[in-house]
Design a protein around this motif. Sequence first.
Motif, PDB file in Angstrom:
ATOM      1  N   SER A  13       0.850  -1.184   0.000  1.00  0.00           N
ATOM      2  CA  SER A  13       0.000   0.000   0.000  1.00  0.00           C
ATOM      3  C   SER A  13       0.887   1.235   0.000  1.00  0.00           C
ATOM      4  O   SER A  13       1.965   1.219   0.599  1.00  0.00           O
ATOM      5  N   GLN A  14       0.432   2.299  -0.672  1.00  0.00           N
ATOM      6  CA  GLN A  14       1.278   3.481  -0.806  1.00  0.00           C
ATOM      7  C   GLN A  14       0.454   4.762  -0.723  1.00  0.00           C
ATOM      8  O   GLN A  14      -0.687   4.797  -1.154  1.00  0.00           O
ATOM      9  N   HIS A  15       1.094   5.801  -0.173  1.00  0.00           N
ATOM     10  CA  HIS A  15       0.534   7.139  -0.206  1.00  0.00           C
ATOM     11  C   HIS A  15       0.690   7.683  -1.620  1.00  0.00           C
ATOM     12  O   HIS A  15       1.523   7.207  -2.395  1.00  0.00           O
ATOM     13  N   PHE A  16      -0.093   8.700  -1.957  1.00  0.00           N
ATOM     14  CA  PHE A  16      -0.101   9.246  -3.311  1.00  0.00           C
ATOM     15  C   PHE A  16       1.300   9.644  -3.779  1.00  0.00           C
ATOM     16  O   PHE A  16       1.731   9.266  -4.868  1.00  0.00           O
ATOM     17  N   GLY A  17       2.020  10.400  -2.972  1.00  0.00           N
ATOM     18  CA  GLY A  17       3.346  10.877  -3.364  1.00  0.00           C
ATOM     19  C   GLY A  17       4.329   9.740  -3.596  1.00  0.00           C
ATOM     20  O   GLY A  17       5.126   9.772  -4.544  1.00  0.00           O
ATOM     21  N   GLU A  18       4.276   8.739  -2.741  1.00  0.00           N
ATOM     22  CA  GLU A  18       5.152   7.573  -2.881  1.00  0.00           C
ATOM     23  C   GLU A  18       4.816   6.810  -4.164  1.00  0.00           C
ATOM     24  O   GLU A  18       5.699   6.415  -4.927  1.00  0.00           O
ATOM     25  N   ASN A  60       7.224   6.138  -7.446  1.00  0.00           N
ATOM     26  CA  ASN A  60       7.508   4.781  -7.909  1.00  0.00           C
ATOM     27  C   ASN A  60       7.030   4.544  -9.342  1.00  0.00           C
ATOM     28  O   ASN A  60       7.734   3.913 -10.136  1.00  0.00           O
ATOM     29  N   VAL A  61       5.870   5.039  -9.669  1.00  0.00           N
ATOM     30  CA  VAL A  61       5.362   4.890 -11.035  1.00  0.00           C
ATOM     31  C   VAL A  61       6.231   5.702 -11.997  1.00  0.00           C
ATOM     32  O   VAL A  61       6.520   5.271 -13.111  1.00  0.00           O
ATOM     33  N   LEU A  85      -4.176   6.464   1.703  1.00  0.00           N
ATOM     34  CA  LEU A  85      -3.372   5.284   1.456  1.00  0.00           C
ATOM     35  C   LEU A  85      -4.092   4.440   0.412  1.00  0.00           C
ATOM     36  O   LEU A  85      -5.276   4.115   0.568  1.00  0.00           O
ATOM     37  N   TYR A  86      -3.378   4.122  -0.661  1.00  0.00           N
ATOM     38  CA  TYR A  86      -3.959   3.353  -1.764  1.00  0.00           C
ATOM     39  C   TYR A  86      -3.474   1.917  -1.685  1.00  0.00           C
ATOM     40  O   TYR A  86      -2.307   1.654  -1.384  1.00  0.00           O
ATOM     41  N   SER A  87      -4.374   0.983  -1.975  1.00  0.00           N
ATOM     42  CA  SER A  87      -4.034  -0.436  -1.968  1.00  0.00           C
ATOM     43  C   SER A  87      -4.904  -1.148  -2.996  1.00  0.00           C
ATOM     44  O   SER A  87      -5.892  -0.587  -3.493  1.00  0.00           O
TER      45      SER A  87
END
Length: 134
Positions: free
Chosen positions: A32-37, A41-42, A81-83
């Motif tokens: 899972s990642q926060h928007f900025g992270e 990464n993308v 937090l996105y997952s």
Amino acid sequence: MKDRYLLGIDYLIDVMKGKYKTSIICQLGKKSQHFGELLRNVNVENHHQVTRKVLSQQLKSLMASGIVHRESLDTMPPQSLYSLTPNGQRTRELMVKLSLVGEELVKENDPQIKIEYSYGCIHDDQLHTGENHE
């Protein structure tokens, strides 16, 4: 999106259309990642071409399709937090399998084509049983 599909795979392909969606799914499959992270990464995988606006649009589309979940955290400043949802996890596993089939097709039919193994899905030891591609 259409309101009628011949097969479920046609719907899934429609869901997956769009810039960077495969990269987003692969990244969220790692953790899972926060928007900025997630944006960082993308961007690493896509040669720094992804804008905040495009990432936001694609995340909204993937959330509407039930692939991605967004959790609003009670923090200051507010964060999300996105997952991947369970269906998102299954989609990621299918993407890996389809990628491996595509890789074999390229080897057999058109070895001049170069495939970048940049999304991280291919290197997932739990899903990839073939040789390590670098």
